[in-house]
Design an enzyme around this catalytic site. Structure first.
Site, PDB file in Angstrom:
ATOM      1  N   LYS A  72       5.151  -9.902  16.798  1.00 18.16           N
ATOM      2  CA  LYS A  72       4.085  -9.165  17.502  1.00 18.16           C
ATOM      3  C   LYS A  72       4.616  -8.589  18.808  1.00 18.16           C
ATOM      4  O   LYS A  72       5.433  -9.227  19.487  1.00 18.16           O
ATOM      5  CB  LYS A  72       2.895 -10.105  17.748  1.00 18.16           C
ATOM      6  N   SER A 147      -6.114  -9.559  16.737  1.00 19.95           N
ATOM      7  CA  SER A 147      -5.286  -8.490  17.235  1.00 19.95           C
ATOM      8  C   SER A 147      -3.882  -8.464  16.607  1.00 19.95           C
ATOM      9  O   SER A 147      -3.117  -7.543  16.862  1.00 19.95           O
ATOM     10  CB  SER A 147      -5.129  -8.629  18.751  1.00 19.95           C
ATOM     11  N   SER A 171      -6.973 -14.467  16.836  1.00 16.34           N
ATOM     12  CA  SER A 171      -6.239 -13.250  16.468  1.00 16.34           C
ATOM     13  C   SER A 171      -5.119 -13.444  15.465  1.00 16.34           C
ATOM     14  O   SER A 171      -4.478 -12.461  15.073  1.00 16.34           O
ATOM     15  CB  SER A 171      -5.677 -12.576  17.727  1.00 16.34           C
TER      16      SER A 171
END
Length: 482
Positions: A72, A147, A171
């Site tokens: 990420k 996310s 997330s």
């Protein structure tokens, strides 16, 4: 050399052990997968060139892991851009590795690129990235969740066998459930936050996304454990989380079903039915089921909104155009430079959360909002502790409905925020939870549920989740066309 796009980490390691394939062949396979398919999904912000990936990895370690993964965009990789999906950090190059990254590199993991994410991990759909939207591989008119949607979409489409995401209010679990894969939110302090760009420091955690529970345990075995660089770490040594995966449930397992979550208003019938079928699998394999209520769950989302935004306002104050990233070089005064840099650098969602955070922390309002939210946080934590006196794990939904359409909540931000309704309580309590697939909806979208445990019960959650995957085949379902 031929590989299945949806091959697991365990299977890849077996092929490497038998010398049926080399590390470089595996890397080339996944580089080609991104080249062929990511244009339509948008899961990656950057895929690194092959030689630089090999150069940055310790390929001589005897405990070699050697399996490619994607990270990420809010976790620092030395010498790589770490933009957090934001214009304000668009050109920021990390000068060090996060502890999790250093540990992965040390065992030979090949870090293939940066996964797209909601800006500064703020969002539930991966629509707020400053650079691109990510689309759900199961239906590209829909979101992958957020996310960590880039990380989840890449694993779901078979572009990569594992990914790291991060959790502040759900997330990792939320996109895992919407994309039909496994997502772990570890106990607070089990994985070092050193090198994870902070959103809400007291609830942030790095999480893991994989196709199977076994693979998830394999990655945790590499990156978990005490770290002197993070003062909030649990003093837990590294260990092998796969060693107790016996394919069976622990004896006399007591499962608690949170009725006020499973039957909450707005939870679609197909979600309820899929989870009830999962419960029958557990019961058939010897678990006892107890139905219970967690009344404070109704206050978790509001509590999370206040605390996470307060911490975001503090953490993001450092991005002011002076030390990092974007700066307005045309401003005539210092205050104008601050204002323009932050306005132009942050997107609407981030600016909104910073404003709310400063409001709830301001003189005259901190007592009304922040202090009361902290009291409710303690009540939520205590309620979980009380529940775990009578049961071993809890079962709950992750999401009230399958993946929603891109733009569905553009005019209803409250509904977007409520996507964290079933997940954020665990972040507030600092406990662990594992999301995994348990069904497919009538319109062919994945359905997930979560197994929740007390602090440092990851081994138990893996045992329970792995046993479930030996009895079902939901984790083998894949989106068409990949």
């Amino acid at each position: 050399m031929s590989l299945s796009p949806f091959i697991t980490i365990k299977e890849l390691e077996q092929k490497l052990t038998k010398k049926e394939i080399t590390q470089e062949e595996i890397l080339e396979f996944y580089l080609r997968r991104f080249e062929a398919f990511d244009g339509e999904i948008g899961s990656a912000l950057e895929i690194f060139d092959k030689q630089s990936i090999l150069d940055k990895t310790n390929t001589s370690n005897k405990e070699s892991f050697s399996i490619p993964g994607i990270i990420k965009d809010n976790i620092c990789q030395e010498g790589r851009t770490t933009a957090c999906g934001s214009k304000i950090l668009e050109n920021f190059v990390a000068t060090y590795d996060a502890t999790a990254i250093a540990r992965l590199k040390n065992v030979g993991a090949l870090l293939i690129g940066r996964a797209n994410c909601d800006e500064f991990a703020m969002g539930s759909s991966t629509e707020t990235s400053a650079f691109q939207k990510t689309y759900n591989p199961w239906d590209k008119s829909r979101v992958p969740g957020g996310s960590s949607g880039g990380s989840a979409a890449a694993v779901s489409a078979g572009l990569i066998p594992w990914a790291l995401g991060s959790e502040t209010g759900g997330s990792v679990r939320h996109p895992a459930a919407l994309c039909g894969i496994v997502g772990l939110k570890p106990t607070y302090g089990l994985i070092s936050r050193y090198g994870l760009v902070a959103y809400g420091s007291s609830v942030d955690q790095i999480g893991i996304l994989t196709r199977t529970v076994y693979d998830n345990a394999r990655i945790l075995s590499v990156i978990a454990g005490k770290d002197d660089k993070d003062a909030s770490m649990q003093q837990i040594n590294t260990k092998d989380y796969t060693q107790n995966l016996t394919n069976k449930l622990p004896k006399n397992l007591r499962i608690g079903v949170v009725d006020n979550a499973l039957h909450a208003q707005g939870v679609e019938t197909e979600i309820v039915q899929a989870i009830e079928q999962a419960l029958k699998v557990f019961e058939k394999n010897g678990a006892s089921i107890k139905h219970l209520q967690l009344p404070t769950l109704d206050y978790a989302a509001a509590t999370y909104f206040i605390l996470s935004r307060a911490e975001a306002a503090s953490n993001l104050a450092r991005f002011d155009g002076v030390r990092y990233g974007l700066r307005d070089k045309t401003a005539k005064t210092l205050s104008k430079m601050y204002y323009n840099s932050r306005h132009d650098g942050f997107g609407e969602e981030v600016r909104s959360r910073i404003l709310i955070g400063n409001y709830v922390l301001s003189a005259g309002h901190a007592g009304q909002f922040y202090n009361n939210a902290k009291k409710v946080q303690y009540l939520i934590s205590d309620e979980f502790k009380e529940a775990f006196k009578d049961i071993d794990v809890l079962i709950m939904p992750v999401h009230p409905a399958p993946a929603f359409k891109i733009g569905a909540f553009d005019n209803d931000k409250l509904q977007m925020d409520l996507q964290d309704y079933f997940t954020c309580a665990m972040n507030l309590a600092g406990i662990t939870a594992l999301a995994l697939p348990c069904g497919i909806s009538s319109n062919n979208l994945p359905i997930g549920f979560q197994i929740v445990g007390p602090h440092l019960s990851e081994e138990l959650l893996f045992q329970v989740g792995h046993a479930f995957q030996q009895e079902t085949d939901w984790h083998t379902k894949t989106p068409a066309g990949y």
